[in-house]
Design an enzyme around this catalytic site. Structure first.
Site, PDB file in Angstrom:
ATOM      1  N   LYS A 190       9.441  -4.254  -9.459  1.00 20.57           N
ATOM      2  CA  LYS A 190      10.039  -3.069  -8.957  1.00 20.57           C
ATOM      3  C   LYS A 190       9.213  -2.588  -7.787  1.00 20.57           C
ATOM      4  CE  LYS A 190       9.582   1.258  -9.486  1.00 20.57           C
ATOM      5  NZ  LYS A 190       9.965   1.754  -8.101  1.00 20.57           N
ATOM      6  N   SER A 244      -0.757   5.152  -8.149  1.00 20.26           N
ATOM      7  CA  SER A 244      -1.579   6.311  -8.159  1.00 20.26           C
ATOM      8  C   SER A 244      -2.370   6.247  -9.603  1.00 20.26           C
ATOM      9  CB  SER A 244      -1.019   7.680  -8.083  1.00 20.26           C
ATOM     10  OG  SER A 244       0.010   7.534  -8.987  1.00 20.26           O
ATOM     11  N   GLU A 266      -4.341  -1.403 -10.548  1.00 26.32           N
ATOM     12  CA  GLU A 266      -5.132  -1.201  -9.199  1.00 26.32           C
ATOM     13  C   GLU A 266      -4.641   0.379  -8.762  1.00 26.32           C
ATOM     14  OE1 GLU A 266      -7.124  -3.233  -8.332  1.00 26.32           O
ATOM     15  OE2 GLU A 266      -6.593  -5.142  -9.388  1.00 26.32           O
ATOM     16  N   CYS A 301      -5.791   2.617  -0.337  1.00 27.78           N
ATOM     17  CA  CYS A 301      -6.470   2.919  -1.545  1.00 27.78           C
ATOM     18  C   CYS A 301      -7.845   2.808  -1.153  1.00 27.78           C
ATOM     19  CB  CYS A 301      -6.026   2.161  -2.589  1.00 27.78           C
ATOM     20  SG  CYS A 301      -5.874   0.378  -1.891  1.00 27.78           S
TER      21      CYS A 301
END
Ligand code: NAD
Length: 497
Positions: A190, A244, A266, A301
């Site tokens: 997805k 997140s 992650e 990130c």
């Protein structure tokens, strides 16, 4: 060969993005026929109507993935066969890199130069590297007495799910697809709802390369619909999530509430860039400091937003960062001269602007940047000085182009401040003293420590987070394979020693 701005614009005008789901080798609508729009955040232009997949579509994709997995067409194929097909995927991505990069730039607002670096280089390299591993990954034999032979073998986990973020759409797709398919899993992917187009185009290339029907399935949709359905599916064996921390937690719960599937996470970060007193403030250091915070508009990130600088160096460091920041060009992402593109959505821009406001309210001084009056969702690279560890901008992930300078009295203070966070993804340390570098690297509780340069490592090195930045899983390197493998012991009793 790099194209000019006009040539990239012409290529963009010719693109006809495919917004269909890809299930069992067929590009199709969502079962209920619904669609959502994906837009270019730099202009607001609608790029495509995209199939809005929900649980029924995820069910169809998982059924196809399971059928082909059980049939063994891919999962039990000779490793050399999987290698050949994945090498062809790498070749096709390279051949179509310009078109894919333009599609990615339009869908994300990322600069075309970054998109080309990622799609001309990183993405095909991932497919090539894991393709090459397909026939070079061995099991083990445990030591036993003469009465037994104990084989420790690895098998593909089965059906792998992956739920992706919007900040590096095709890189993240490659991080999950290449290792899972190399070991023989079939996959249901997805993409983020903001950025589905490059992953759908990748599916076209994978089909062209000869990936069998059902081995790769793409279900575009939203988190609450398609993402949750993947997390809760009882016939998905392992799921790899990047996004997140808040949503990562949900994937742990989904697993507990369904079939206890493996979960690889992650997630976010609040990474420090530490400059110790003995470091030399070279142009290289300043470049690394700026790029560590502003690469991809800070929507990264591992962005090193917290810059912990030895007090005696702060004044010179600040002046030179300001000079560097002035040279950044903000603007049309399709212009090869642009350094910083658009934020991904209006909501995301508003969130970053709220953090900038909170920095000012908390008493930090903004000395560059802030809002931009360009149409689209642009924010100028923003620098704060006199940031203190208790401020919101020093504690929470901002995910935008914001750099905060925090003066440090000693290496030990830098270590304490750097470690005082719920996150643990990345850190950079600059020092000329190898003993101090190793002391810092060993002491920092995070998955990657980069010394005398900002780097996330490369495909050969595992990437992931300590604490609330990740689970024990890693992407990249041979470690990534573990997310998609089961371990089986075969204990053979032998009659003769
Ligand atoms: P996000 O968590 O909002 O979304 C990530 C994905 O999860 C999307 O596909 C989304 O549709 C899906 N999702 C959202 N809600 C869901 C739900 N309730 N159930 C199931 N799926 C759901 O994150 P984002 O905004 O796309 O990405 C930004 C975040 O990703 C940042 O925190 C960033 O630090 C992190 N990130 C981490 C890494 C890494 O490797 N550690 C890499 C890139 C981004």
């Amino acid at each position: 060969m790099t194209l000019s701005h006009a040539e990239f614009q012409a290529l963009a005008a010719r693109l006809k993005p495919n917004g269909k789901a890809f299930i069992d080798g067929t590009f199709c609508e969502a079962a209920d026929g619904s669609v959502f729009e994906t837009v270019n955040p730099a202009t607001g232009q609608v790029l495509a109507a995209v199939a809005h997949c929900k649980a029924a579509d995820v069910d169809r994709a998982v059924a196809a993935a399971r059928r082909v997995f059980n049939a063994g067409t891919w999962s039990r194929a000779e490793p050399e066969e999987r290698k050949e097909v994945l090498l062809k995927v790498a070749r096709l991505v390279r051949e179509n890199a310009h078109e894919l990069a333009v599609l990615e730039s339009l869908d994300t607002g990322k600069t075309i130069s970054d998109c080309l670096d990622e799609i001309g280089g990183d993405v095909p390299n991932f497919f090539q590297w894991y393709a090459e591993l397909a026939d070079k990954t061995f099991g083990k034999i445990a030591p036993t007495g003469p009465g037994a032979m104990a084989l420790i073998t690895k098998e593909p986990a089965g059906v792998a799910g992956a739920v992706l973020p919007w900040n590096f759409p095709l890189v993240m797709a490659a991080w999950k697809i290449a290792p899972s398919l190399a070991v023989g899993c079939s996959a249901v992917i997805k993409p983020a709802e903001q950025t589905p187009l490059s992953t759908i185009r990748l599916a076209e290339l994978m089909q062209q390369a000869g990936v069998p029907d059902g081995v790769i399935n793409i279900v575009p949709g939203f988190g609450e619909t398609a993402g949750k359905a993947i997390g809760l599916h009882n016939d998905i064996d392992t799921v790899s999530f990047t996004g997140s921390t808040e949503v990562g937690r949900m994937f742990m719960r989904y697993s507990g509430d369904s079939n206890l599937k493996g979960v690889g996470l992650e997630m976010g970060g609040k990474s420090p860039f530490i400059v110790l007193e003995d470091a030399r403030l070279t142009d290289d250091l300043i470049e690394h400091a700026a790029m560590s915070a502003f690469w991809n508009g800070g929507q990264n990130c591992s962005a090193n937003m917290r810059q912990l600088i030895a007090a005696p160096l702060v004044e010179e460091f600040t002046g030179r960062i300001l000079d560097r920041v002035k040279a950044f060009q903000l603007g049309d992402p399709l212009d090869p001269e642009t350094d910083i593109g658009s934020m991904i959505t209006r909501d995301h821009k508003d969130m970053v602007m709220n953090y900038i406001q909170s920095g000012m309210d908390d008493g930090a001084q903004m000395i560059a940047g802030g809002d931009s009056d360009l149409p689209g969702y642009f924010i100028a690279p923003t620098v704060f000085q006199n940031v203190t560890p208790d401020m919101k901008i020093a504690r929470e992930e901002i995910f935008g182009p914001v750099l905060g300078i925090m003066p440090m009295k000693s290496a030990e203070e830098a270590l304490t401040v750097a470690s005082d966070t719920d996150y643990g993804l990345h850190a950079t340390v600059f020092t000329q003293d190898i003993d101090r570098a190793l002391h810092m690297a060993r002491s920092l509780p995070c998955g990657t420590v980069s010394v005398n340069g900002f780097s996330e490592g490369d495909i050969k090195t595992p990437f992931g987070g300590y604490k609330q930045s990740g689970s024990l899983a890693r992407d990249n390197g041979t470690e990534a394979l573990e997310q998609y493998l089961q371990t089986k012991t075969i204990w053979v009793q032998t009659a003769v020693g």
